[in-house]
Design a protein around this motif. Structure first.
Motif, mmCIF file in Angstrom:
data_model
loop_
_atom_site.group_PDB
_atom_site.id
_atom_site.type_symbol
_atom_site.label_atom_id
_atom_site.label_comp_id
_atom_site.label_asym_id
_atom_site.label_seq_id
_atom_site.Cartn_x
_atom_site.Cartn_y
_atom_site.Cartn_z
ATOM 1 N N MET A 34 0.821 -1.210 0.000
ATOM 2 C CA MET A 34 0.000 0.000 0.000
ATOM 3 C C MET A 34 0.854 1.258 0.000
ATOM 4 O O MET A 34 0.609 2.201 -0.753
ATOM 5 N N GLU A 35 1.885 1.268 0.834
ATOM 6 C CA GLU A 35 2.716 2.476 0.906
ATOM 7 C C GLU A 35 3.459 2.704 -0.403
ATOM 8 O O GLU A 35 3.595 3.853 -0.856
ATOM 9 N N SER A 36 3.923 1.630 -1.033
ATOM 10 C CA SER A 36 4.643 1.800 -2.294
ATOM 11 C C SER A 36 3.747 2.407 -3.363
ATOM 12 O O SER A 36 4.217 3.146 -4.239
ATOM 13 N N LYS A 37 2.437 2.124 -3.281
ATOM 14 C CA LYS A 37 1.502 2.637 -4.276
ATOM 15 C C LYS A 37 0.950 4.014 -3.897
ATOM 16 O O LYS A 37 0.411 4.718 -4.751
ATOM 17 N N MET A 38 1.084 4.395 -2.629
ATOM 18 C CA MET A 38 0.658 5.726 -2.204
ATOM 19 C C MET A 38 1.769 6.758 -2.347
ATOM 20 O O MET A 38 1.505 7.967 -2.357
ATOM 21 N N ALA A 39 3.006 6.295 -2.470
ATOM 22 C CA ALA A 39 4.167 7.181 -2.332
ATOM 23 C C ALA A 39 4.258 8.270 -3.385
ATOM 24 O O ALA A 39 4.918 9.295 -3.154
ATOM 25 N N ASP A 40 3.623 8.079 -4.546
ATOM 26 C CA ASP A 40 3.703 9.135 -5.563
ATOM 27 C C ASP A 40 2.632 10.203 -5.381
ATOM 28 O O ASP A 40 2.548 11.158 -6.161
ATOM 29 N N GLY A 41 1.797 10.058 -4.353
ATOM 30 C CA GLY A 41 0.820 11.090 -4.022
ATOM 31 C C GLY A 41 -0.448 11.096 -4.854
ATOM 32 O O GLY A 41 -1.293 11.984 -4.690
ATOM 33 N N LYS A 42 -0.608 10.117 -5.730
ATOM 34 C CA LYS A 42 -1.793 10.102 -6.597
ATOM 35 C C LYS A 42 -3.004 9.452 -5.941
ATOM 36 O O LYS A 42 -4.138 9.713 -6.342
ATOM 37 N N VAL A 43 -2.785 8.583 -4.962
ATOM 38 C CA VAL A 43 -3.903 7.946 -4.259
ATOM 39 C C VAL A 43 -4.522 8.956 -3.304
ATOM 40 O O VAL A 43 -3.875 9.424 -2.370
ATOM 41 N N LYS A 44 -5.779 9.312 -3.550
ATOM 42 C CA LYS A 44 -6.457 10.312 -2.721
ATOM 43 C C LYS A 44 -7.495 9.701 -1.796
ATOM 44 O O LYS A 44 -7.907 10.331 -0.818
ATOM 45 N N LEU A 45 -7.905 8.466 -2.106
ATOM 46 C CA LEU A 45 -9.011 7.858 -1.376
ATOM 47 C C LEU A 45 -8.755 6.363 -1.243
ATOM 48 O O LEU A 45 -8.304 5.719 -2.198
ATOM 49 N N LEU A 46 -8.997 5.825 -0.069
ATOM 50 C CA LEU A 46 -8.950 4.380 0.150
ATOM 51 C C LEU A 46 -10.301 3.920 0.650
ATOM 52 O O LEU A 46 -10.842 4.471 1.612
ATOM 53 N N ILE A 47 -10.874 2.923 -0.030
ATOM 54 C CA ILE A 47 -12.147 2.348 0.416
ATOM 55 C C ILE A 47 -11.828 1.087 1.198
ATOM 56 O O ILE A 47 -11.323 0.102 0.651
#
Length: 396
Positions: free
Chosen positions: A152-165
């Motif tokens: 999860m962190e590796s995929k959030m690290a570029d700042g594009k993930v704004k929402l997690l369901i």
């Protein structure tokens, strides 16, 4: 509270029972798929709806102060979570709420993360709004699932993930996330500025009292960075009355969601839905405890049956929900071949695992919110079909 009483649901426009031909291509299946139960609602709910019907006038309706009070008391008594009336926002359903949230709280270039395998509408509400879906597969070891925080962190690290369901408790794998797991998730989302929408529609359906932790109850920080979706629909089998309640402690998030409801004209409630929900929360606790005993018994029956008679079908006892996640991979069956085997050979209508994500391929979801007789018949059918298949393989 006789949960073994057979109630004929055919010819009632039941999506689960009367729509078998459309879903499975035949009516000759035992339907144990879509997440509603084969039980009557609690007596208090039936009584409240009957009284409301006898009034005879069904005009525009709004939630009363006593309606909000029933929700507040339920959350305090059942989950040790103190909420305020102002935090509660009515919505006709959790899935419509998720759709509104994706539309209102993200932009087309944003990413939305889900943890697969997970409830199919989580996929569709993101894709339908043209957002980029980012899947973080759960880690699975011997049937036990956990969150992959590193992924999860590796995929959030570029700042594009704004929402997690978040699905909590999780449908379909049956995990009830621990407070430690949820806190680690909250810390991660705070670090990368990700809003958490927690679908807690199965929160009441846990087998250890008090084991569910509402995400917003973790801390003030988690409360201010989350939207909690709740409903009495799964708990009390009143999904057809379209009543859900979002709990949003953050004033700005609440105002933004309220605006989304206004834009789509989705804020109105039905008189029967409100009456049923309030009665359920006020007087449904004893019924729910009895239901959980029954469902736990069904779960134990299937798990023990598979262990003793169907070792090729792997299953892990869930911590919550009335849904069981069955692993058929040892039979060498996946996708359409697995679905066809269950429909044509076992005469069972289950949810195909690949509809929950590609990592669900080879699995099936079974609904055990039914009588024990239904469960026993399902396992007889499954055992016979698997035995026939294995015998056929041996002959070759």
């Amino acid at each position: 509270m006789d949960f073994n009483l057979h109630i004929d649901r055919t010819r009632s426009n039941s999506y689960k029972w009367d729509n078998r031909a459309a879903v499975f291509g035949t009516e000759d299946v035992l339907p144990m798929w879509v997440a509603d139960m084969d039980f009557q609602a609690p007596p208090a709910v039936i009584r409240a709806v009957r009284e409301r019907v006898e009034h005879g006038v069904f005009g525009y309706t709004y939630p009363s102060p006593s309606y909000y009070e029933s929700i507040i008391n339920w959350m305090q008594n059942r989950h040790n979570w103190k909420i305020e009336k102002e935090w509660i926002q009515f919505c006709p359903g959790v899935v419509p709420a998720l759709s509104l949230i994706v539309e209102m709280f993200t932009e087309p270039e944003d990413q939305v993360m889900i943890q697969t395998p997970v409830y199919p509408p989580f996929h569709s509400v993101v894709k339908n709004h043209g957002r980029e879906l980012v899947c973080s597969p759960l880690l699975e070891q011997d049937g036990y699932y956990s969150m992959d925080f590193e992924d999860m962190e590796s995929k959030m690290a570029d700042g594009k993930v704004k929402l997690l369901i978040l699905c909590s408790p999780h449908n379909p794998v049956g995990r009830v996330w621990t407070k430690q797991e949820l806190q680690q998730l909250a810390d991660l989302c705070a670090k990368w500025n990700v809003l958490v929408v927690s679908d807690e529609i199965h929160a009441d359906l846990v087998f250890e009292a008090g084991s569910h932790t509402p995400f917003a109850s973790l801390s003030e920080g988690a409360a201010q960075r989350s939207i909690i979706c709740t409903a009495p629909s799964k708990t009390f089998n009143i999904a057809g009355l379209h009543t859900a309640n979002l709990v949003i402690p953050n004033k700005e998030l609440r105002a933004k969601f309220s605006k989304a409801l206004e834009i789509h004209a989705m804020g109105s409630a039905t008189p029967l839905g409100l009456a049923a929900a309030e009665a359920a929360y006020r007087e449904g606790a004893e019924w729910l405890d009895a239901l959980l005993d029954h469902v736990r018994g069904n779960m134990d029956y299937v798990c023990d049956f598979c262990e003793g008679h169907l070792p090729e079908v792997k299953v892990w006892r869930p911590e919550g929900t009335y849904l069981l996640w069955l692993d058929f991979r040892a039979l060498g069956l996946k996708g359409k071949e697995l679905s066809s085997f269950l429909i044509e050979e076992a005469k069972l209508g289950l949810n195909s695992g690949d509809s929950f994500g590609t990592d669900g391929d080879g699995f099936m979801r079974m609904n055990l919110g039914c009588t024990r007789a239904t469960v026993e018949e399902a396992m007889r059918r499954l055992e016979a079909a698997v035995s026939k298949r294995l015998h056929s393989i041996d002959e070759k």
